[in-house]
Design an enzyme around this catalytic site. Structure first.
Site, PDB file in Angstrom:
ATOM      1  N   ASP A  10       0.874  -1.161   0.000  1.00 17.13           N
ATOM      2  CA  ASP A  10       0.000   0.000   0.000  1.00 17.13           C
ATOM      3  C   ASP A  10       0.920   1.223   0.000  1.00 17.13           C
ATOM      4  O   ASP A  10       2.119   1.103   0.276  1.00 17.13           O
ATOM      5  CB  ASP A  10      -0.900  -0.039   1.232  1.00 17.13           C
ATOM      6  CG  ASP A  10      -1.833   1.154   1.313  1.00 17.13           C
ATOM      7  OD1 ASP A  10      -2.345   1.577   0.268  1.00 17.13           O
ATOM      8  OD2 ASP A  10      -2.036   1.672   2.429  1.00 17.13           O
ATOM      9  N   LEU A  11       0.377   2.389  -0.280  1.00 14.86           N
ATOM     10  CA  LEU A  11       1.201   3.598  -0.367  1.00 14.86           C
ATOM     11  C   LEU A  11       1.121   4.435   0.914  1.00 14.86           C
ATOM     12  O   LEU A  11       2.086   4.540   1.668  1.00 14.86           O
ATOM     13  CB  LEU A  11       0.765   4.424  -1.582  1.00 14.86           C
ATOM     14  CG  LEU A  11       1.514   5.729  -1.848  1.00 14.86           C
ATOM     15  CD1 LEU A  11       2.992   5.480  -2.056  1.00 14.86           C
ATOM     16  CD2 LEU A  11       0.918   6.445  -3.060  1.00 14.86           C
ATOM     17  N   ASP A  12      -0.071   4.991   1.161  1.00 11.24           N
ATOM     18  CA  ASP A  12      -0.245   5.889   2.315  1.00 11.24           C
ATOM     19  C   ASP A  12      -0.074   5.123   3.624  1.00 11.24           C
ATOM     20  O   ASP A  12      -0.742   4.119   3.855  1.00 11.24           O
ATOM     21  CB  ASP A  12      -1.647   6.516   2.293  1.00 11.24           C
ATOM     22  CG  ASP A  12      -1.871   7.370   1.047  1.00 11.24           C
ATOM     23  OD1 ASP A  12      -0.885   7.658   0.361  1.00 11.24           O
ATOM     24  OD2 ASP A  12      -3.026   7.736   0.771  1.00 11.24           O
ATOM     25  N   THR A  18       1.201  10.241   3.807  1.00  7.83           N
ATOM     26  CA  THR A  18       0.436  11.315   3.156  1.00  7.83           C
ATOM     27  C   THR A  18      -0.887  11.540   3.869  1.00  7.83           C
ATOM     28  O   THR A  18      -1.649  12.426   3.494  1.00  7.83           O
ATOM     29  CB  THR A  18       0.171  10.989   1.674  1.00  7.83           C
ATOM     30  OG1 THR A  18      -0.387   9.682   1.590  1.00  7.83           O
ATOM     31  CG2 THR A  18       1.447  11.033   0.855  1.00  7.83           C
ATOM     32  N   LYS A  46      -9.557   6.023   6.865  1.00 10.49           N
ATOM     33  CA  LYS A  46      -8.376   5.227   6.498  1.00 10.49           C
ATOM     34  C   LYS A  46      -8.741   4.100   5.546  1.00 10.49           C
ATOM     35  O   LYS A  46      -9.634   3.308   5.820  1.00 10.49           O
ATOM     36  CB  LYS A  46      -7.737   4.642   7.759  1.00 10.49           C
ATOM     37  CG  LYS A  46      -6.538   5.407   8.256  1.00 10.49           C
ATOM     38  CD  LYS A  46      -5.741   4.584   9.248  1.00 10.49           C
ATOM     39  CE  LYS A  46      -4.417   5.247   9.565  1.00 10.49           C
ATOM     40  NZ  LYS A  46      -3.617   4.467  10.489  1.00 10.49           N
ATOM     41  N   SER A 115      -2.505   0.426  -4.409  1.00 13.28           N
ATOM     42  CA  SER A 115      -3.051   1.571  -3.669  1.00 13.28           C
ATOM     43  C   SER A 115      -4.316   2.102  -4.313  1.00 13.28           C
ATOM     44  O   SER A 115      -4.450   2.106  -5.536  1.00 13.28           O
ATOM     45  CB  SER A 115      -2.002   2.689  -3.624  1.00 13.28           C
ATOM     46  OG  SER A 115      -2.567   3.886  -3.148  1.00 13.28           O
ATOM     47  N   ALA A 116      -5.241   2.581  -3.479  1.00 11.95           N
ATOM     48  CA  ALA A 116      -6.466   3.197  -3.989  1.00 11.95           C
ATOM     49  C   ALA A 116      -6.208   4.615  -4.504  1.00 11.95           C
ATOM     50  O   ALA A 116      -7.048   5.192  -5.192  1.00 11.95           O
ATOM     51  CB  ALA A 116      -7.519   3.243  -2.882  1.00 11.95           C
ATOM     52  N   LYS A 146     -10.955  -1.421  -1.443  1.00 14.12           N
ATOM     53  CA  LYS A 146     -10.678  -2.391  -0.382  1.00 14.12           C
ATOM     54  C   LYS A 146     -11.808  -2.312   0.649  1.00 14.12           C
ATOM     55  O   LYS A 146     -12.311  -1.224   0.880  1.00 14.12           O
ATOM     56  CB  LYS A 146      -9.337  -2.051   0.292  1.00 14.12           C
ATOM     57  CG  LYS A 146      -8.147  -2.066  -0.660  1.00 14.12           C
ATOM     58  CD  LYS A 146      -6.923  -1.416  -0.011  1.00 14.12           C
ATOM     59  CE  LYS A 146      -5.791  -1.217  -1.008  1.00 14.12           C
ATOM     60  NZ  LYS A 146      -4.639  -0.508  -0.441  1.00 14.12           N
ATOM     61  N   GLU A 170       0.250  -3.458   4.588  1.00 19.95           N
ATOM     62  CA  GLU A 170      -0.897  -2.560   4.708  1.00 19.95           C
ATOM     63  C   GLU A 170      -0.972  -1.925   6.091  1.00 19.95           C
ATOM     64  O   GLU A 170      -0.604  -2.556   7.081  1.00 19.95           O
ATOM     65  CB  GLU A 170      -2.191  -3.363   4.482  1.00 19.95           C
ATOM     66  CG  GLU A 170      -2.782  -3.228   3.102  1.00 19.95           C
ATOM     67  CD  GLU A 170      -3.465  -1.895   2.855  1.00 19.95           C
ATOM     68  OE1 GLU A 170      -3.584  -1.086   3.794  1.00 19.95           O
ATOM     69  OE2 GLU A 170      -3.878  -1.668   1.705  1.00 19.95           O
ATOM     70  N   ASP A 171      -1.494  -0.692   6.151  1.00 23.69           N
ATOM     71  CA  ASP A 171      -1.676  -0.044   7.456  1.00 23.69           C
ATOM     72  C   ASP A 171      -3.144   0.096   7.825  1.00 23.69           C
ATOM     73  O   ASP A 171      -3.461   0.579   8.906  1.00 23.69           O
ATOM     74  CB  ASP A 171      -1.013   1.337   7.470  1.00 23.69           C
ATOM     75  CG  ASP A 171      -1.785   2.357   6.655  1.00 23.69           C
ATOM     76  OD1 ASP A 171      -2.284   1.998   5.556  1.00 23.69           O
ATOM     77  OD2 ASP A 171      -1.910   3.519   7.088  1.00 23.69           O
TER      78      ASP A 171
END
Length: 216
Positions: A10-12, A18, A46, A115-116, A146, A170-171
């Site tokens: 995942d990105l964020d 971010t 989130k 990532s979304a 997701k 993932e966070d």
């Protein structure tokens, strides 16, 4: 033990934080709408799509709007967010990220982004991380949010790796659920209480090593 052949990130909150810029942009919009929007409220956003995030904020404020107005507000929020992240630099990469990406690459693991975010290319370019990834699946390539596993399954398909040989980082709770739904292994970044469905939970990629992949 299943041999891990690919890592999907995942990105964020995993590669870069971010989330603070999302919060600032949503707060600015909420203020315009005279809705009280706190950091506690922000936790509900989130791992959630842009439109669903807006709907949650409108629910908090008890406001109902037509679809056209909602689209305009979502675009306004995004333009503010893009202005913030356009100033991102490599200094904002989270601790241990680049070291683990290098380690994984040097051990012939395939790497994908899942990532979304529709702004992932802008972020990855600003952070100078694009070249690490063999596949980039983001909000411009998927339609289902997701915990639907679409984003991760597309990443695995592009990498030509079976889901059971992939591990997702993932966070967000919805992201871990998406990994489970995809039939993949998962490593949570953050709180063990929130990410209880993950195979392993760490506080960040600075804690990650290849030995931890061997026990999945």
């Amino acid at each position: 033990m299943t041999k891990i052949k690919a890592c999907i990130f995942d990105l964020d909150g995993v590669l870069v934080d971010t989330a603070k810029y999302h919060f600032l942009a949503w707060k600015k919009l909420a203020d315009e709408l005279n809705i009280e929007f706190t950091k506690k409220h922000n936790e509900r956003l989130k791992g959630v799509s842009r439109m669903r995030s807006l709907e949650i904020i409108l629910e908090i404020g008890g406001i109902k709007l037509d679809d056209e107005t909602k689209l305009q507000l979502a675009e306004k929020k995004n333009s503010w967010y893009v202005a913030y992240i356009s100033k991102l630099t490599a200094d904002e990469i989270l601790p241990g990220v680049e070291e683990f990406l290098k380690l994984a690459k040097s051990n012939n693991l395939k790497l994908a982004l899942g990532s979304a975010s529709k702004n992932s290319m802008l972020i990855l370019n600003n952070l100078k991380l694009v070249d690490y990834f063999d596949s980039i699946i983001d909000g411009t390539k998927v339609s289902k949010a997701k915990p639907n596993p679409e984003v991760f399954l597309k990443g695995a398909a592009e990498l030509k790796i079976k889901p059971e040989h992939c591990v997702v980082f993932e966070d967000a709770e919805a992201g871990i659920e998406a990994a489970v739904n995809a039939g993949m292994h998962s490593i949570g970044i953050g709180s063990p209480e929130i990410l209880s469905k993950a195979d392993l939970v760490i506080s960040g990629l600075h804690e990650m090593n290849l030995d931890k992949l061997c026990v999945l």
